[in-house]
Design an enzyme around this catalytic site. Structure first.
Site, PDB file in Angstrom:
ATOM      1  N   TYR A 111       1.414   4.035  -3.685  1.00 52.87           N
ATOM      2  CA  TYR A 111       2.239   4.495  -2.568  1.00 52.87           C
ATOM      3  C   TYR A 111       3.306   5.487  -3.027  1.00 52.87           C
ATOM      4  CZ  TYR A 111       0.666   1.332   1.139  1.00 52.87           C
ATOM      5  OH  TYR A 111      -0.060   0.701   2.114  1.00 52.87           O
ATOM      6  N   LYS A 136      -7.846  -5.380  -9.875  1.00 49.85           N
ATOM      7  CA  LYS A 136      -9.184  -4.807 -10.080  1.00 49.85           C
ATOM      8  C   LYS A 136      -9.272  -4.462 -11.566  1.00 49.85           C
ATOM      9  CE  LYS A 136     -13.127  -3.290  -8.486  1.00 49.85           C
ATOM     10  NZ  LYS A 136     -14.178  -4.196  -7.939  1.00 49.85           N
ATOM     11  N   ASP A 140     -11.857  -7.435  -4.535  1.00 52.11           N
ATOM     12  CA  ASP A 140     -13.021  -7.481  -3.636  1.00 52.11           C
ATOM     13  C   ASP A 140     -13.460  -8.929  -3.412  1.00 52.11           C
ATOM     14  OD1 ASP A 140     -13.683  -7.501  -6.335  1.00 52.11           O
ATOM     15  OD2 ASP A 140     -15.524  -6.325  -6.119  1.00 52.11           O
ATOM     16  N   ASP A 152      -1.235  -4.647   0.925  1.00 55.91           N
ATOM     17  CA  ASP A 152      -1.290  -4.082   2.275  1.00 55.91           C
ATOM     18  C   ASP A 152      -2.596  -4.486   2.949  1.00 55.91           C
ATOM     19  OD1 ASP A 152      -0.642  -2.378   4.491  1.00 55.91           O
ATOM     20  OD2 ASP A 152      -2.053  -0.907   3.684  1.00 55.91           O
ATOM     21  N   ASP A 181      -3.380  -7.739   5.993  1.00 55.15           N
ATOM     22  CA  ASP A 181      -3.980  -7.543   7.328  1.00 55.15           C
ATOM     23  C   ASP A 181      -5.137  -8.525   7.522  1.00 55.15           C
ATOM     24  OD1 ASP A 181      -2.298  -5.342   7.855  1.00 55.15           O
ATOM     25  OD2 ASP A 181      -3.921  -4.252   8.855  1.00 55.15           O
TER      26      ASP A 181
HETATM   27  C1  IPM Z   1       2.545  -2.199   6.379  1.00 53.13           C
HETATM   28  C2  IPM Z   1       2.087  -0.878   6.936  1.00 53.13           C
HETATM   29  C3  IPM Z   1       2.717   0.263   6.135  1.00 53.13           C
HETATM   30  C4  IPM Z   1       2.265   0.107   4.699  1.00 53.13           C
HETATM   31  C5  IPM Z   1       2.403   1.668   6.674  1.00 53.13           C
HETATM   32  C6  IPM Z   1       2.811   1.838   8.119  1.00 53.13           C
HETATM   33  C7  IPM Z   1       3.015   2.747   5.833  1.00 53.13           C
HETATM   34  O1  IPM Z   1       0.703  -0.809   6.953  1.00 53.13           O
HETATM   35  O2  IPM Z   1       3.771  -2.435   6.337  1.00 53.13           O
HETATM   36  O3  IPM Z   1       1.695  -3.006   6.024  1.00 53.13           O
HETATM   37  O4  IPM Z   1       1.167   0.548   4.344  1.00 53.13           O
HETATM   38  O5  IPM Z   1       3.031  -0.468   3.914  1.00 53.13           O
HETATM   39 MG    MG Z   2      -0.255  -2.637   6.448  1.00 49.43          MG
END
Ligand code: IPM
Ligand code: MG
Length: 372
Positions: A142, A189, A221, A245, A249
């Site tokens: 990042y 990884k 993975d 990240d 999710d």
């Molecule tokens: C998160 C989001 C952010 C990230 C984006 C919006 C930059 O996906 O906070 O998980 O990737 O950190």
């Molecule tokens: Mg995110």
């Protein structure tokens, strides 16, 4: 004591959900006789529109001067054409970096009341699961060198970590594991990436002096697969910025919805940053449809980690659990789609569908009611 809380509603549904989190914090202030002062700041697309940059200096100043920062979400297709450093997301990365909040705690906890919204087979999540993802937040790909060749035919992004960055993140992971079930799984990884091999080396060394924690390693993975195969095997997962990240999710979805997951970003000192892990969902912005519970639960983490107000945090978390127990749902966590606000969800007489405002008000009322 007067607490200063900087709020950064941001874009899309950010303002919708932040407003409800503030309502709940106000309810906590009333019950526990606290004094919260909120200062609203601009960031992301809203800041680009108002002053031409995603992270105005005034926002950094206000955030640094606060006790804690509550953030909504940033981004939207309106600003997608902008170059990287001018995009709304650059504001988010900038504020994380400015506050030095390198450890991002993302609890993926399944409320038993939401078992029906979990996409996994019931026997895989029986009894619920409780995973804490500790994501490195201010380094890695990042923030590494990136660019394009002059002819535009190549582009690169660089994953780069120092021992120091890895150590301080893993220390948070070990500490968290110690306070929980004592298991830390480091995800990387290392079969391909040199940076991952450094993570393993550092973790192995640290693990020798922290034998009270059971340390294990998993490739990313495999971890993505194991999360949906058997989520109950995990306690704490520590990982890099990018892997955290993605995995958070995935972990959020198996709790029922990404609309439920809160996060706390912490540094060594200074204010923490609290935000739901979901994005700005511009398609439903301002429509009273977003689930504010992730933002409300982020406010609970703010009380716990930055203000040391454990009672306040428990009041919010208890109220959310009670509201779910009574059958109230936003659209994303309803078992089936429902005909309209307040109407019973089809096939599930005990589920009642609420919009963003009504859900926020319901949690706030429950906090207030709990005090009498
Ligand atoms: C998160 C989001 C952010 C990230 C984006 C919006 C930059 O996906 O906070 O998980 O990737 O950190
Ligand atoms: Mg995110």
């Amino acid at each position: 004591m007067r607490y200063l809380i900087a709020t950064i509603p941001g874009d899309g549904i950010g303002p919708d959900v932040t407003r409800e989190a503030v309502t709940c914090l106000e309810a906590v202030a009333k019950v526990f006789e606290l004094d919260f002062e909120f200062e609203e700041c601009l960031m992301g697309g809203a800041a680009i529109d108002a002053c031409g940059e995603p992270l105005p200096a005034a926002t950094i100043r206000a955030a640094c001067a606060s006790h804690a920062v509550l953030l909504g979400a940033v981004g939207g297709s309106k600003w997608d054409g902008l170059p990287g450093p001018k995009r709304p997301e650059a504001g988010l990365l900038g504020i994380r970096s400015a506050l030095g909040v390198y450890a991002n705690l993302r609890p993926a906890l399944m409320f038993p009341q939401l078992a029906g919204a979990c996409p996994l087979r019931p026997e895989l999540v029986e009894g619920g699961f409780d995973i804490l993802i500790v994501r490195e937040l201010t380094g890695g790909i990042y923030f590494g060198d990136r660019g394009r060749s002059p002819d535009g035919r190549y582009a690169w992004d660089t994953e780069r970590y120092s021992r120091h960055e890895i150590e301080r993140l893993l220390e948070v992971g070990f500490d968290a594991a110690r306070r929980r079930k004592g298991r830390l799984c480091m995800v990387d990884k290392a079969n391909v990436l040199e940076s991952s091999r450094l993570w393993r080396e550092v973790a192995t060394q640290m693990g020798r002096e922290r034998s009270d924690v059971e340390l294990s390693f998993m490739y990313v993975d495999n971890c993505a697969m194991q999360l949906v195969r058997d989520p109950r095997q995990f306690d704490v997962i520590a990982t890099s910025n990018m892997f955290g990240d993605i995995l958070s999710d995935e972990a959020s979805m198996i709790t029922g919805s990404i609309g439920m997951l809160a996060s706390a970003s912490l540094g060594d000192d200074g204010p923490g940053l609290y935000e739901p892990i979901h994005g700005s969902a511009p398609d439903i912005a301002g429509m009273d449809r977003a689930n504010p519970l992730a933002a409300i639960l982020s406010a609970a983490l703010l009380l716990r980690h930055s203000l040391g107000l454990e009672d306040g945090a428990l009041a919010i978390e208890g109220a959310v659990a009670l509201v779910l127990e009574r059958g109230y749902r936003c659209a994303d966590i309803a078992t089936r789609s429902a005909p309209g606000p307040g109407a019973p969800v089809e096939g599930r007489a005990r589920e009642l569908l609420l919009g963003t405002r009504a859900m926020g008000a319901m949690v706030a009322e429950t906090i207030l009611g709990g005090s009498s």
